[in-house]
Design an enzyme around this catalytic site. Sequence first.
Site, PDB file in Angstrom:
ATOM      1  N   GLU A 116      35.031  47.316  32.284  1.00 30.26           N
ATOM      2  CA  GLU A 116      36.333  46.418  32.266  1.00 30.26           C
ATOM      3  C   GLU A 116      37.060  46.670  30.890  1.00 30.26           C
ATOM      4  O   GLU A 116      38.047  46.004  30.607  1.00 30.26           O
ATOM      5  CB  GLU A 116      36.051  44.998  32.384  1.00 30.26           C
TER       6      GLU A 116
ATOM      7  N   ASP B 244      39.609  44.266  26.619  1.00 28.43           N
ATOM      8  CA  ASP B 244      38.403  44.034  27.552  1.00 28.43           C
ATOM      9  C   ASP B 244      38.742  42.800  28.178  1.00 28.43           C
ATOM     10  O   ASP B 244      39.299  41.779  27.686  1.00 28.43           O
ATOM     11  CB  ASP B 244      37.359  44.101  26.535  1.00 28.43           C
TER      12      ASP B 244
ATOM     13  N   HIS C 147      30.992  42.330  43.626  1.00 26.47           N
ATOM     14  CA  HIS C 147      31.844  43.544  43.058  1.00 26.47           C
ATOM     15  C   HIS C 147      32.931  44.094  43.475  1.00 26.47           C
ATOM     16  O   HIS C 147      33.909  44.282  43.083  1.00 26.47           O
ATOM     17  CB  HIS C 147      30.790  44.533  42.982  1.00 26.47           C
TER      18      HIS C 147
ATOM     19  N   ASN D 123      32.228  39.133  39.050  1.00 23.98           N
ATOM     20  CA  ASN D 123      31.242  39.999  39.896  1.00 23.98           C
ATOM     21  C   ASN D 123      30.077  39.089  40.458  1.00 23.98           C
ATOM     22  O   ASN D 123      29.738  39.193  41.553  1.00 23.98           O
ATOM     23  CB  ASN D 123      30.701  41.320  38.922  1.00 23.98           C
TER      24      ASN D 123
ATOM     25  N   ASP E 225      36.202  44.753  41.929  1.00 27.51           N
ATOM     26  CA  ASP E 225      36.963  45.873  41.812  1.00 27.51           C
ATOM     27  C   ASP E 225      38.533  45.687  42.145  1.00 27.51           C
ATOM     28  O   ASP E 225      39.344  46.508  41.403  1.00 27.51           O
ATOM     29  CB  ASP E 225      36.465  46.912  42.858  1.00 27.51           C
TER      30      ASP E 225
END
Length: 378
Positions: free
Chosen positions: A282, A239, A252, A247, A256
């Site tokens: 994530e 993770d 975002h 973010n 991404d």
Amino acid sequence: MQSELQAENQALREQLQALLQEARRNEDKMRRFERLEHQLIAAESLQALLSLLLQAYAQAFAIDRVSLVLVDSEREISRLLQANAGSREHLNETLPGLQLLPSALQLQALYGPHSKPLLGRFDPATHAALLGGEAASAGLGSVALLPLARHGQLIGGLHFGSVDPQRYDPATGTQLLERLSLIVAVCLESAINQERLKLTGLTDVLTGVHNRRYFEHRCLIEIAQARRYRHPLACLFFDLDHFKSINDSHGHPVGDEVLRGVGHLVQGQLRAGDTIARYGGEEFVLLLPQTAEPFAREIAERIRASLAQQRFVAAGGTSGQSQVLSVTASIGLAMLNNDNAGIDAAVLASELISDADQALYRAKQGGRNRVELARRPS
């Protein structure tokens, strides 16, 4: 005079009987060919199609050796097959006689510009490699080599070998074999396209790696293979640390792009038989077949270090300017329980993922940017 007429009539009757027998044999051959043709067209998967070509055709026509050579320059066919068959060893067992070539050069040199079926005596120097090597082709007397082409491009070759030196006589007509070449090439193209569509539904659109659905399917396959061959199986769950702040601070779209970069970076460090999937948000999960615990930990540490060192350039974001960002990851490592006799594969998969997830949680609790090994019950 009477005896001469009787002898002539007897000869004519024998000739007629031979012609009738030959006609019956040809009719029977056509029926078998049509049955196989229908089976090829109705094949439900690429692997089923290849199995028909390599096994059913040999049985139906009593062929001593069948091999199928396909051009796989992007390794796409290999990936499509291993997505369902599991390990390369299992693929070799289920599809003996299949060869995947990195380019069409070898086949182009064999068939030349006309791409017509080639019949003749078996020549070890020319044909052995196409029929599986010296051991597989030992004792063959004649061969029929069928080029497979689509849209003017050579995509492979279907090759038959017989111990009978006269079976594939160059003077024999090749109309039936040409028809078979065309049907096989069309069926291969269709099956590969169908597998692509299946795989599209098993790929994470954002990162381009596999999705959770694919991972859960693959996990069952790898567990079955690990049990059968008594190989170790490692699972890494990782993770990205503090990803929410990326973010929140940069937007975002930037987040991404970072996720895409992470997926690409990690995928580039894996072996051909390894699996990476985006599990959600994530979170990413990896399967490492035939990987003992010490080596799995080395891989996990290498991934962790490379992520920490990597700088991701993300365009746009809230400022409208390109952003240079860094991320770290916490990783949990779990090994498949070897004491698994009688336990359902789905249960083992759930335990493996859960163990890796708990190890990931401890890595987070321990300060992040670290690898933790799953604890085993005492």
